[in-house]
Design a protein around this motif. Structure first.
Motif, PDB file in Angstrom:
ATOM      1  N   TRP A 119     -27.721 -37.292 -11.316  1.00  0.00           N
ATOM      2  CA  TRP A 119     -28.401 -38.368 -10.574  1.00  0.00           C
ATOM      3  C   TRP A 119     -28.815 -37.879  -9.187  1.00  0.00           C
ATOM      4  CZ3 TRP A 119     -27.782 -41.378  -6.159  1.00  0.00           C
ATOM      5  CH2 TRP A 119     -28.515 -42.564  -6.126  1.00  0.00           C
ATOM      6  N   SER A 120     -27.899 -37.240  -8.499  1.00  0.00           N
ATOM      7  CA  SER A 120     -28.193 -36.767  -7.140  1.00  0.00           C
ATOM      8  C   SER A 120     -29.254 -35.676  -7.153  1.00  0.00           C
ATOM      9  CB  SER A 120     -26.920 -36.250  -6.472  1.00  0.00           C
ATOM     10  OG  SER A 120     -26.017 -37.294  -6.221  1.00  0.00           O
ATOM     11  N   PRO A 160     -24.233 -32.751  -4.268  1.00  0.00           N
ATOM     12  CA  PRO A 160     -24.583 -33.923  -5.085  1.00  0.00           C
ATOM     13  C   PRO A 160     -23.454 -34.948  -5.172  1.00  0.00           C
ATOM     14  CG  PRO A 160     -24.235 -32.005  -6.483  1.00  0.00           C
ATOM     15  CD  PRO A 160     -24.283 -31.515  -5.079  1.00  0.00           C
ATOM     16  N   ILE A 161     -22.222 -34.478  -5.191  1.00  0.00           N
ATOM     17  CA  ILE A 161     -21.107 -35.431  -5.216  1.00  0.00           C
ATOM     18  C   ILE A 161     -21.084 -36.221  -3.914  1.00  0.00           C
ATOM     19  CG2 ILE A 161     -18.604 -35.693  -5.455  1.00  0.00           C
ATOM     20  CD1 ILE A 161     -20.039 -34.631  -7.991  1.00  0.00           C
ATOM     21  N   LYS A 184     -34.406 -46.077  -9.797  1.00  0.00           N
ATOM     22  CA  LYS A 184     -33.315 -45.263  -9.249  1.00  0.00           C
ATOM     23  C   LYS A 184     -31.956 -45.924  -9.482  1.00  0.00           C
ATOM     24  CE  LYS A 184     -32.091 -43.089  -4.777  1.00  0.00           C
ATOM     25  NZ  LYS A 184     -32.585 -42.884  -3.381  1.00  0.00           N
ATOM     26  N   LYS A 237     -24.936 -30.290 -22.325  1.00  0.00           N
ATOM     27  CA  LYS A 237     -23.843 -30.850 -21.526  1.00  0.00           C
ATOM     28  C   LYS A 237     -22.480 -30.443 -22.097  1.00  0.00           C
ATOM     29  CE  LYS A 237     -22.255 -35.304 -19.839  1.00  0.00           C
ATOM     30  NZ  LYS A 237     -22.481 -36.756 -19.902  1.00  0.00           N
ATOM     31  N   THR A 252     -27.762 -28.570  -5.468  1.00  0.00           N
ATOM     32  CA  THR A 252     -27.451 -28.250  -6.862  1.00  0.00           C
ATOM     33  C   THR A 252     -28.392 -27.152  -7.346  1.00  0.00           C
ATOM     34  OG1 THR A 252     -27.045 -30.619  -7.190  1.00  0.00           O
ATOM     35  CG2 THR A 252     -27.090 -29.224  -9.155  1.00  0.00           C
ATOM     36  N   ILE A 260     -23.746 -42.788 -15.421  1.00  0.00           N
ATOM     37  CA  ILE A 260     -22.527 -42.713 -14.610  1.00  0.00           C
ATOM     38  C   ILE A 260     -21.636 -43.910 -14.905  1.00  0.00           C
ATOM     39  CG2 ILE A 260     -21.595 -42.680 -12.261  1.00  0.00           C
ATOM     40  CD1 ILE A 260     -24.237 -41.411 -11.335  1.00  0.00           C
ATOM     41  N   ALA A 302     -10.471 -35.151 -17.061  1.00  0.00           N
ATOM     42  CA  ALA A 302     -11.302 -36.079 -17.843  1.00  0.00           C
ATOM     43  C   ALA A 302     -12.384 -36.750 -17.001  1.00  0.00           C
ATOM     44  CB  ALA A 302     -10.418 -37.130 -18.515  1.00  0.00           C
ATOM     45  N   LEU A 303     -12.336 -36.520 -15.695  1.00  0.00           N
ATOM     46  CA  LEU A 303     -13.411 -37.024 -14.832  1.00  0.00           C
ATOM     47  C   LEU A 303     -14.677 -36.187 -14.931  1.00  0.00           C
ATOM     48  CD1 LEU A 303     -11.197 -37.635 -11.673  1.00  0.00           C
ATOM     49  CD2 LEU A 303     -12.308 -39.440 -12.998  1.00  0.00           C
ATOM     50  N   ARG A 315     -13.883 -32.733  -6.552  1.00  0.00           N
ATOM     51  CA  ARG A 315     -14.945 -31.719  -6.667  1.00  0.00           C
ATOM     52  C   ARG A 315     -14.423 -30.329  -6.342  1.00  0.00           C
ATOM     53  NH1 ARG A 315     -18.717 -31.358  -1.597  1.00  0.00           N
ATOM     54  NH2 ARG A 315     -16.634 -30.756  -0.856  1.00  0.00           N
ATOM     55  N   TYR A 358     -32.555 -37.496  -7.382  1.00  0.00           N
ATOM     56  CA  TYR A 358     -33.017 -38.380  -6.311  1.00  0.00           C
ATOM     57  C   TYR A 358     -32.828 -37.832  -4.903  1.00  0.00           C
ATOM     58  CZ  TYR A 358     -33.821 -41.720  -9.972  1.00  0.00           C
ATOM     59  OH  TYR A 358     -34.311 -42.334 -11.102  1.00  0.00           O
ATOM     60  N   TYR A 408      -7.676 -44.641 -19.540  1.00  0.00           N
ATOM     61  CA  TYR A 408      -6.488 -44.464 -18.703  1.00  0.00           C
ATOM     62  C   TYR A 408      -5.912 -45.747 -18.122  1.00  0.00           C
ATOM     63  CZ  TYR A 408      -7.314 -39.542 -19.306  1.00  0.00           C
ATOM     64  OH  TYR A 408      -7.480 -38.309 -19.865  1.00  0.00           O
ATOM     65  N   LEU A 457     -13.243 -38.213  -3.870  1.00  0.00           N
ATOM     66  CA  LEU A 457     -13.983 -37.497  -4.906  1.00  0.00           C
ATOM     67  C   LEU A 457     -14.362 -36.083  -4.465  1.00  0.00           C
ATOM     68  CD1 LEU A 457     -14.484 -38.724  -7.659  1.00  0.00           C
ATOM     69  CD2 LEU A 457     -16.859 -39.136  -6.992  1.00  0.00           C
ATOM     70  N   PRO A 510     -17.067 -35.573 -17.172  1.00  0.00           N
ATOM     71  CA  PRO A 510     -18.348 -36.189 -17.551  1.00  0.00           C
ATOM     72  C   PRO A 510     -18.944 -37.048 -16.426  1.00  0.00           C
ATOM     73  CG  PRO A 510     -16.741 -36.476 -19.308  1.00  0.00           C
ATOM     74  CD  PRO A 510     -15.997 -35.900 -18.149  1.00  0.00           C
ATOM     75  N   ILE A 511     -18.092 -37.779 -15.714  1.00  0.00           N
ATOM     76  CA  ILE A 511     -18.576 -38.574 -14.583  1.00  0.00           C
ATOM     77  C   ILE A 511     -19.173 -37.655 -13.525  1.00  0.00           C
ATOM     78  CG2 ILE A 511     -17.895 -40.158 -12.737  1.00  0.00           C
ATOM     79  CD1 ILE A 511     -15.588 -41.129 -14.517  1.00  0.00           C
ATOM     80  N   MET A 512     -18.464 -36.600 -13.224  1.00  0.00           N
ATOM     81  CA  MET A 512     -18.935 -35.672 -12.186  1.00  0.00           C
ATOM     82  C   MET A 512     -20.278 -35.048 -12.561  1.00  0.00           C
ATOM     83  SD  MET A 512     -16.533 -35.878  -9.902  1.00  0.00           S
ATOM     84  CE  MET A 512     -16.307 -34.486  -8.801  1.00  0.00           C
ATOM     85  N   PHE A 569     -23.550 -36.806  -2.027  1.00  0.00           N
ATOM     86  CA  PHE A 569     -24.750 -37.660  -1.930  1.00  0.00           C
ATOM     87  C   PHE A 569     -24.505 -39.069  -2.479  1.00  0.00           C
ATOM     88  CE2 PHE A 569     -29.038 -39.028  -3.407  1.00  0.00           C
ATOM     89  CZ  PHE A 569     -29.657 -39.054  -2.167  1.00  0.00           C
ATOM     90  N   VAL A 570     -23.841 -39.166  -3.602  1.00  0.00           N
ATOM     91  CA  VAL A 570     -23.558 -40.523  -4.107  1.00  0.00           C
ATOM     92  C   VAL A 570     -22.508 -41.218  -3.225  1.00  0.00           C
ATOM     93  CG1 VAL A 570     -24.035 -39.753  -6.468  1.00  0.00           C
ATOM     94  CG2 VAL A 570     -21.692 -40.190  -5.797  1.00  0.00           C
ATOM     95  N   LEU A 571     -21.582 -40.448  -2.674  1.00  0.00           N
ATOM     96  CA  LEU A 571     -20.584 -41.065  -1.800  1.00  0.00           C
ATOM     97  C   LEU A 571     -21.219 -41.672  -0.551  1.00  0.00           C
ATOM     98  CD1 LEU A 571     -17.649 -38.502  -2.018  1.00  0.00           C
ATOM     99  CD2 LEU A 571     -17.883 -40.692  -3.203  1.00  0.00           C
ATOM    100  N   GLU A 589     -22.580 -36.384 -14.549  1.00  0.00           N
ATOM    101  CA  GLU A 589     -23.631 -37.410 -14.447  1.00  0.00           C
ATOM    102  C   GLU A 589     -24.002 -37.678 -12.993  1.00  0.00           C
ATOM    103  OE1 GLU A 589     -25.435 -38.426 -16.781  1.00  0.00           O
ATOM    104  OE2 GLU A 589     -24.288 -38.036 -18.604  1.00  0.00           O
ATOM    105  N   ILE A 590     -23.008 -37.668 -12.137  1.00  0.00           N
ATOM    106  CA  ILE A 590     -23.283 -37.836 -10.703  1.00  0.00           C
ATOM    107  C   ILE A 590     -24.171 -36.696 -10.212  1.00  0.00           C
ATOM    108  CG2 ILE A 590     -22.224 -37.665  -8.412  1.00  0.00           C
ATOM    109  CD1 ILE A 590     -19.871 -39.322  -9.481  1.00  0.00           C
ATOM    110  N   THR A 591     -23.825 -35.482 -10.631  1.00  0.00           N
ATOM    111  CA  THR A 591     -24.630 -34.323 -10.236  1.00  0.00           C
ATOM    112  C   THR A 591     -26.080 -34.490 -10.668  1.00  0.00           C
ATOM    113  OG1 THR A 591     -22.690 -32.889 -10.412  1.00  0.00           O
ATOM    114  CG2 THR A 591     -24.849 -31.818 -10.477  1.00  0.00           C
ATOM    115  N   TRP A 647     -13.799 -43.591 -18.989  1.00  0.00           N
ATOM    116  CA  TRP A 647     -12.600 -43.028 -18.358  1.00  0.00           C
ATOM    117  C   TRP A 647     -11.561 -44.110 -18.111  1.00  0.00           C
ATOM    118  CZ3 TRP A 647      -9.784 -43.348 -13.760  1.00  0.00           C
ATOM    119  CH2 TRP A 647      -8.924 -42.272 -13.493  1.00  0.00           C
ATOM    120  N   GLU A 690     -19.879 -43.567 -18.239  1.00  0.00           N
ATOM    121  CA  GLU A 690     -18.783 -42.576 -18.220  1.00  0.00           C
ATOM    122  C   GLU A 690     -17.571 -43.130 -17.477  1.00  0.00           C
ATOM    123  OE1 GLU A 690     -18.578 -40.066 -20.005  1.00  0.00           O
ATOM    124  OE2 GLU A 690     -20.623 -39.524 -20.544  1.00  0.00           O
TER     125      GLU A 690
END
Lengths: 141, 141
Positions: free
Chosen positions: A102-103, B13-14, B88, A124, A112, B95, A91-92, A31, A106, B106, A27, A94-96, B16-18, A98-100, B102, B98
DNA sequence: AAAAGTACTTGCAAAATACAAGTTGACCGG
DNA sequence: CCGGTCAACTTGTATTTTGCAAGTACTTTT
């Protein structure tokens, strides 16, 4: 290029993304392609997390095999390849985002920019259009 | 309980979730807690992907250490523990939705019910409220 | 009191990752 | 047009993580 959950552990949608992105590195490549404007092998190696070169090579191959990225020769430099996100990869986004969010919520030490997370909260769709436009521009250059 | 990117590879942030979810199993546990109504150790073991018991134990410990899940004794069964999502953990819902969208797009073999992905498209907020309500109900039972 | 259930832990082989070094084909300056 | 550098990998090996099977301790059921 086409890829589905035929040889996966299950047909669950959560599992499906894990089969492609379920590790500590993949990921980050997405990014870099999506937000950092990177497109060369050497640029991915420079990222702060310091991916090692054999892992990067394997991941780029897998992403391409799964139809998430493309690889083409750089017309200006014969020794370089240009990596880019396909539609499936874009198309990823929206996921990216939302991850941003969340991080950013928390992780008290997140890098960011507040302007960015606020922009996502406020509009958004607008952020998505901007990012998508930046990806198209890059390709055409 | 508090966790930030202090000892992480970066403050992105990306990334961070990883650091918490970047493997093939952790997010499946979250899925089971969020959508499948599971709460016992043995229930997670039964999932179709067949997580092995040592991996599950380690992941549940990590999720709890990172404040994503809680663990409490089951008042009715002294040999059981109830695992649940914290605030949390519940905040991962956007996420997860989303990701579902996706994969549903796909993966031609996805098991996502069409009714569900259409509901997310039509009224994501509504779906989120429903899922959140189901998590609250479970806790109070 | 014995058997089965629940939540783990332990041991070991196999696979994935990290780190360092080497290879191949451009490209660049003199 | 030749030597050095750049770019994109590949290879080798030590370390870490995973996968599988078995074992343990406490509870519950029969």
């Amino acid at each position: 290029m086409e890829h589905n959950s035929e040889n996966c552990r299950s047909n669950c949608p959560i599992n499906f993304v894990l089969e492609t992105f379920g590790d500590k590195w993949t990921l980050l490549v997405v990014r870099d392609l999506m937000f950092k404007g990177k497109k060369y092998y050497g640029e991915f190696l420079e990222s702060h997390e310091k991916i090692s070169t054999n892992i990067l090579a394997e991941r780029l191959q897998r992403l391409e095999a799964h139809g998430v990225t493309s690889k083409q020769k750089d017309p200006d430099h014969k020794s370089k390849f240009i990596y880019a996100l396909t539609e499936k990869g874009k198309a990823l986004l929206p996921i990216m985002l939302e991850i941003t969010q969340w991080s950013s919520t928390y992780d008290s030490l997140t890098n960011t920019p507040k302007t960015f997370s606020e922009a996502i909260s406020a509009d958004k769709e607008g952020v998505m259009k901007t990012v998508m436009a930046s990806l198209d521009t890059k390709n055409k250059k």
